[in-house]
Every structure is written in structure tokens, then in C-alpha cells.
Design an enzyme around this catalytic site. Structure first.
Site, PDB file in Angstrom:
ATOM      1  N   ASP A 174      20.458  -2.087  33.836  1.00 57.09           N
ATOM      2  CA  ASP A 174      20.188  -0.724  34.312  1.00 57.09           C
ATOM      3  C   ASP A 174      21.518   0.017  34.255  1.00 57.09           C
ATOM      4  O   ASP A 174      22.543  -0.521  34.681  1.00 57.09           O
ATOM      5  CB  ASP A 174      19.659  -0.769  35.774  1.00 57.09           C
ATOM      6  CG  ASP A 174      19.047   0.556  36.222  1.00 57.09           C
ATOM      7  OD1 ASP A 174      19.708   1.603  36.059  1.00 57.09           O
ATOM      8  OD2 ASP A 174      17.924   0.538  36.735  1.00 57.09           O
ATOM      9  N   THR A 232       4.688  -3.509  33.094  1.00 53.29           N
ATOM     10  CA  THR A 232       3.781  -2.735  33.966  1.00 53.29           C
ATOM     11  C   THR A 232       4.272  -1.291  34.083  1.00 53.29           C
ATOM     12  O   THR A 232       3.862  -0.578  34.997  1.00 53.29           O
ATOM     13  CB  THR A 232       3.685  -3.358  35.381  1.00 53.29           C
ATOM     14  OG1 THR A 232       4.995  -3.401  35.947  1.00 53.29           O
ATOM     15  CG2 THR A 232       3.090  -4.748  35.358  1.00 53.29           C
ATOM     16  N   ARG A 234       5.311   1.563  31.202  1.00 51.95           N
ATOM     17  CA  ARG A 234       4.613   2.465  30.284  1.00 51.95           C
ATOM     18  C   ARG A 234       4.499   1.746  28.943  1.00 51.95           C
ATOM     19  O   ARG A 234       5.447   1.087  28.496  1.00 51.95           O
ATOM     20  CB  ARG A 234       5.377   3.781  30.091  1.00 51.95           C
ATOM     21  CG  ARG A 234       5.269   4.751  31.266  1.00 51.95           C
ATOM     22  CD  ARG A 234       3.850   5.298  31.453  1.00 51.95           C
ATOM     23  NE  ARG A 234       3.739   6.209  32.579  1.00 51.95           N
ATOM     24  CZ  ARG A 234       3.380   5.867  33.809  1.00 51.95           C
ATOM     25  NH1 ARG A 234       3.086   4.608  34.106  1.00 51.95           N
ATOM     26  NH2 ARG A 234       3.287   6.773  34.759  1.00 51.95           N
ATOM     27  N   GLU A 263      -3.108   3.779  25.271  1.00 48.99           N
ATOM     28  CA  GLU A 263      -4.144   3.544  26.292  1.00 48.99           C
ATOM     29  C   GLU A 263      -5.015   4.766  26.582  1.00 48.99           C
ATOM     30  O   GLU A 263      -6.115   4.635  27.143  1.00 48.99           O
ATOM     31  CB  GLU A 263      -3.526   3.023  27.588  1.00 48.99           C
ATOM     32  CG  GLU A 263      -2.711   4.040  28.369  1.00 48.99           C
ATOM     33  CD  GLU A 263      -2.112   3.458  29.653  1.00 48.99           C
ATOM     34  OE1 GLU A 263      -1.493   2.383  29.593  1.00 48.99           O
ATOM     35  OE2 GLU A 263      -2.266   4.096  30.702  1.00 48.99           O
ATOM     36  N   HIS A 295      -4.063  -0.710  33.514  1.00 48.56           N
ATOM     37  CA  HIS A 295      -3.284   0.252  34.323  1.00 48.56           C
ATOM     38  C   HIS A 295      -3.790   0.280  35.773  1.00 48.56           C
ATOM     39  O   HIS A 295      -4.160   1.330  36.292  1.00 48.56           O
ATOM     40  CB  HIS A 295      -3.340   1.657  33.698  1.00 48.56           C
ATOM     41  CG  HIS A 295      -2.089   2.448  33.976  1.00 48.56           C
ATOM     42  ND1 HIS A 295      -1.469   3.229  33.038  1.00 48.56           N
ATOM     43  CD2 HIS A 295      -1.345   2.570  35.108  1.00 48.56           C
ATOM     44  CE1 HIS A 295      -0.412   3.811  33.578  1.00 48.56           C
ATOM     45  NE2 HIS A 295      -0.310   3.418  34.831  1.00 48.56           N
TER      46      HIS A 295
HETATM   47  P1  NAI Z   1      12.740   4.480  39.489  1.00 47.31           P
HETATM   48  O1  NAI Z   1      13.097   5.830  38.978  1.00 47.31           O
HETATM   49  O2  NAI Z   1      12.915   4.167  40.942  1.00 47.31           O
HETATM   50  O3  NAI Z   1      13.545   3.371  38.656  1.00 47.31           O
HETATM   51  C1  NAI Z   1      13.696   3.394  37.279  1.00 47.31           C
HETATM   52  C2  NAI Z   1      15.004   2.679  36.946  1.00 47.31           C
HETATM   53  O4  NAI Z   1      15.082   2.569  35.513  1.00 47.31           O
HETATM   54  C3  NAI Z   1      16.246   3.444  37.424  1.00 47.31           C
HETATM   55  O5  NAI Z   1      17.063   2.588  38.184  1.00 47.31           O
HETATM   56  C4  NAI Z   1      16.922   3.862  36.129  1.00 47.31           C
HETATM   57  O6  NAI Z   1      18.348   3.904  36.225  1.00 47.31           O
HETATM   58  C5  NAI Z   1      16.456   2.755  35.177  1.00 47.31           C
HETATM   59  N1  NAI Z   1      16.607   3.076  33.777  1.00 47.31           N
HETATM   60  C6  NAI Z   1      16.478   4.277  33.148  1.00 47.31           C
HETATM   61  N2  NAI Z   1      16.720   4.144  31.825  1.00 47.31           N
HETATM   62  C7  NAI Z   1      16.999   2.824  31.615  1.00 47.31           C
HETATM   63  C8  NAI Z   1      17.327   2.063  30.463  1.00 47.31           C
HETATM   64  N3  NAI Z   1      17.433   2.634  29.261  1.00 47.31           N
HETATM   65  N4  NAI Z   1      17.552   0.728  30.620  1.00 47.31           N
HETATM   66  C9  NAI Z   1      17.469   0.155  31.835  1.00 47.31           C
HETATM   67  N5  NAI Z   1      17.167   0.824  32.966  1.00 47.31           N
HETATM   68  C10 NAI Z   1      16.927   2.149  32.851  1.00 47.31           C
HETATM   69  O7  NAI Z   1      11.235   4.249  39.036  1.00 47.31           O
HETATM   70  P2  NAI Z   1      10.169   3.243  39.666  1.00 47.31           P
HETATM   71  O8  NAI Z   1       9.470   3.900  40.798  1.00 47.31           O
HETATM   72  O9  NAI Z   1      10.796   1.920  39.872  1.00 47.31           O
HETATM   73  O10 NAI Z   1       9.094   3.169  38.466  1.00 47.31           O
HETATM   74  C11 NAI Z   1       9.431   2.625  37.206  1.00 47.31           C
HETATM   75  C12 NAI Z   1       8.307   2.948  36.230  1.00 47.31           C
HETATM   76  O11 NAI Z   1       7.134   2.239  36.593  1.00 47.31           O
HETATM   77  C13 NAI Z   1       7.855   4.429  36.253  1.00 47.31           C
HETATM   78  O12 NAI Z   1       8.690   5.247  35.460  1.00 47.31           O
HETATM   79  C14 NAI Z   1       6.450   4.337  35.693  1.00 47.31           C
HETATM   80  O13 NAI Z   1       6.499   4.527  34.304  1.00 47.31           O
HETATM   81  C15 NAI Z   1       6.038   2.904  36.015  1.00 47.31           C
HETATM   82  N6  NAI Z   1       4.890   2.869  36.940  1.00 47.31           N
HETATM   83  C16 NAI Z   1       3.765   2.177  36.579  1.00 47.31           C
HETATM   84  C17 NAI Z   1       2.672   2.128  37.409  1.00 47.31           C
HETATM   85  C18 NAI Z   1       1.432   1.340  37.076  1.00 47.31           C
HETATM   86  O14 NAI Z   1       0.392   1.507  37.750  1.00 47.31           O
HETATM   87  N7  NAI Z   1       1.446   0.473  36.084  1.00 47.31           N
HETATM   88  C19 NAI Z   1       2.672   2.854  38.694  1.00 47.31           C
HETATM   89  C20 NAI Z   1       3.939   3.478  39.019  1.00 47.31           C
HETATM   90  C21 NAI Z   1       4.991   3.502  38.156  1.00 47.31           C
END
Ligand code: NAI
Length: 336
Positions: A174, A232, A234, A263, A295
Site C-alpha cells: 500500500d 472482493t 472490484r 458483472e 457481490h
Molecule cells: P479504503 O479507502 O479504506 O482503503 C483502500 C486502500 O487501498 C488505501 O489504504 C489505499 O492507500 C490503498 N491503495 C490505493 N491504491 C493502491 C495501490 N495501487 N496498491 C496498493 N494499495 C493501494 O477502502 P476500503 O473501505 O478498505 O475498501 C476497499 C475496496 O473494497 C473499495 O474501494 C471497494 O472497491 C471494495 N468494496 C467491496 C465491497 C463488496 O461488497 N465486495 C463492499 C465495499 C467495498
């Protein structure tokens, strides 16, 4: 505020209606997905409420703006389906639900890991058929294995916490290392090093231009042979064709998915009586070591309650012209 709520299912109506008692917005529930063809349903609505597979690209936003829509309220954390630059240019306010239940997604992620590792769907079917043989059901101890967590934000950090409880060695990648992950003993590494050392790789980054196809053919080649891959977050974080080749060659030992890059129009619908038209998805379903859910990682009572409450509170703030902490703008994409 009059709100056109797209992609609504029975559960959306139930949770939004309950939460709306405190807000009294005028909610119109619409079953169709938002696409250019369905924008007309929102004609005259100042606000549109959308979900993950609704299309909010420039043509759709422009059509909505012409019909009088000024606010887009996402019932999701991810906002990759919105052209934020177009929204900014059109003067539209986009709000989201940044955190509803990161536990829901993290726990589902670990559920996929456990179910894949111990072949639970296969075991369930066997036992129902009176087949109690164990051949083909062997797993591995999670204890002592190396788990690579890509993206250690809210969800990734909870996954790290749970896997630390299993006794896994933690690696992380990260651009912004997380204090709790460091205190759990995680070592932050460049992605190729994490891939080379991990028995399990799990993805928790948002989908941005930088993370599109983060796991492509080269990344698959960098993985430890036979490792488990879980997504889980995108669908488009994975180049699905490269993943299929990795599964065929045995480079990827097991795959757990809750998301898929194509999807839209597939997930959230009952298509059981129809012929599946997506050949790539159909191929994924043929592997014995692939487990896919549609999803549903977010789908807990706690998460749906929080999504409904935050979405309606976001709209109330917009209606009153007060600052909303959950606004996303194109500036939000810089550096992500
Ligand atoms: P968050 O914003 O708290 O964490 C995302 C992390 O990814 C951050 O620490 C960021 O620095 C890091 N990041 C960004 N670009 C990166 C890269 N190139 N390499 C490594 N790390 C990188 O987001 P949160 O709440 O943890 O959610 C993560 C993802 O989960 C969401 O963006 C969403 O797409 C997905 N999601 C899926 C759900 C589902 O039902 N399957 C439900 C909710 C979220």
C-alpha cells in the site's frame, strides 16, 4: 428531497424506508439499473441514488443534469463507476458511503479463503449425496502461511487482523502503510515481492486507472506457484483472461471472487433460467478450485442499515446546503 433510487431490490426498499423515517425524503424506488436508456425515469428528480453497477459516465450524467438532477448519492464506498470530472464540470454533487461495515467485507473475504482451502462447497455436495470420501478435499493449515494483503485501508486492515488471529505471517502492499497493520507485524513490500512470497493474496484497493488490471499476466507470473488469489474489491483489478490462463497452468492454485469485471447485468439478478452469455465467466465456473459469490460481501444487516442511514443523511445535508464529509470530487482521484 425527491430522490430517484435506481437498482432497488426488496432489501434496499426495506432498509431505506426504515431509515427515511428520520429524514422524510420523497423516495421513488426504481428496479432498473441506471443506464443512458433509463435516465428518463429520473426526469425532474433533483437527486439520484445509485448502486455499484449503475452507469454514471459522462453521457448519463449530462442527460441527468439536463433533466434537473444536481446530486448523486452512491449507496457504496467505491465510486469507480462515476465520471467524477464530468460530474464536477456539470456542477453535480456526488456523495458516497465511505465506510458502512468494513467487517462485512473482511469477514466474507476470510470466508472465501476458508471455503476454498477446505473445499467446503464440494464437501457439502458430497455429503448430501452420501459420499463421505475425503479424496480431493485436502487443505492446508492457515497457521504459519504467508498472507499478502494488497491495500491496507479499512477492509484490508480488518482482514490483516483476522488472519493474524489464524497465525498467518502478514505481508502488505500500500502506498500508505497502516499503523495497525505494522503493529500486527505486517511487512510492507513492493507488489512483485509480496506476490512472490505469499501463499494467499487478497486485494483490497479501490479501482482506479492505476489499479486497473493490477493482477495481469506479469503479476500472475510473479506469484508463488499454486498460491490462492482472492478479490472482493472490484472485478477489474484482475485481468480475467490472464487469471484463467494462470488457473489452467496451475500457477494460481485457487481463486475466490466476489466481484467480476463484467458483472453489470449479471450480478444481483436471477438468471437461473437463462443461457449464460459471458463465455469468460462461464469458463471461470468450470474450475473446481474457483469459488465465486455475486457481490455479496457487503450484504449484512449492519451494513445495509449503515448504507441507508448514511445515504439519506448525505442527501439531507445537500438539501440543507450544509457541507457533507462524504462528497467525492475528481480531485479525490489524484494520487489514488
Ligand atoms: P479504503 O479507502 O479504506 O482503503 C483502500 C486502500 O487501498 C488505501 O489504504 C489505499 O492507500 C490503498 N491503495 C490505493 N491504491 C493502491 C495501490 N495501487 N496498491 C496498493 N494499495 C493501494 O477502502 P476500503 O473501505 O478498505 O475498501 C476497499 C475496496 O473494497 C473499495 O474501494 C471497494 O472497491 C471494495 N468494496 C467491496 C465491497 C463488496 O461488497 N465486495 C463492499 C465495499 C467495498
Amino acid at each position: 428531497m425527491r430522490v430517484a433510487v435506481f437498482s432497488t431490490k426488496r432489501y434496499d426498499r426495506e432498509f431505506l424506508t426504515r431509515a427515511n423515517a428520520a429524514h422524510r425524503h420523497e423516495l421513488t424506488f426504481l428496479e432498473p439499473r441506471l443506464t443512458l436508456d433509463t435516465t428518463v425515469l429520473a426526469s425532474g428528480f433533483p437527486a439520484v441514488c445509485a448502486f455499484v453497477n449503475d452507469v454514471l459516465d459522462q453521457p448519463v450524467l449530462s442527460a441527468l443534469a439536463q433533466q434537473g438532477t444536481r446530486a448523486i448519492a452512491l449507496r457504496s464506498a467505491g465510486f469507480n463507476n462515476v465520471d467524477l470530472e464530468a460530474a464536477d464540470l456539470l456542477g453535480m454533487t456526488v456523495v458516497r458511503v465511505p465506510a458502512y461495515s468494513p467487517h462485512a467485507v473482511a469477514e466474507h473475504t476470510v470466508g472465501l479463503i476458508l471455503a476454498l482451502n477446505r473445499h467446503l462447497p464440494r464437501a457439502f455436495n458430497r455429503v448430501r449425496e452420501g459420499n463421505f470420501a475425503l479424496d480431493g478435499l485436502m487443505g492446508f493449515d492457515l497457521h504459519g502461511k504467508t498472507a499478502g494483503i494488497v491495500g491496507t485501508g479499512k477492509i484490508g486492515t480488518i482482514v490483516a487482523r483476522i488472519l493474524a488471529g489464524f497465525g498467518c505471517r502478514l505481508l502488505a502492499h500500500d502506498p500508505h502503510p497502516h499503523e495497525e497493520c505494522l503493529s500486527l507485524g505486517a511487512t510492507y513490500l513492493p507488489l512483485p515481492d509480496l506476490l512472490a512470497q505469499s501463499d494467499i493474496v487478497t486485494l483490497h484497493t479501490p479501482l482506479t486507472p492505476r489499479t486497473y488490471h493490477l493482477i495481469d499476466r506479469d503479476a500472475v507470473a510473479q506469484m508463488r506457484r499454486g498460491a490462492m488469489l482472492v478479490n472482493t474489491s472490484r472485478g477489474a483489478l484482475l485481468d480475467t483472461r490472464a487469471i484463467i490462463n494462470g488457473l489452467k497452468s496451475g500457477q494460481i492454485g485457487a481463486l475466490g471472487l466476489d466481484v467480476y469485471e463484467e458483472e453489470e447485468g449479471l450480478f444481483f439478478e436471477d438468471l437461473s433460467g437463462r443461457v449464460l452469455q459471458d463465455d469468460v465467466f462461464a469458463r471461470l465456473l468450470t474450475f473446481p478450485n474457483v469459488l465465486i459469490t455475486g457481490h455479496q460481501a457487503f450484504f449484512t444487516r449492519e451494513a445495509l442499515t449503515a448504507i441507508a442511514e448514511t445515504t439519506l443523511a448525505n442527501l439531507s445535508l445537500i438539501e440543507r446546503g450544509e457541507p457533507c464529509p462524504n462528497v467525492v470530487t475528481s480531485a479525490r482521484l489524484v494520487g489514488s
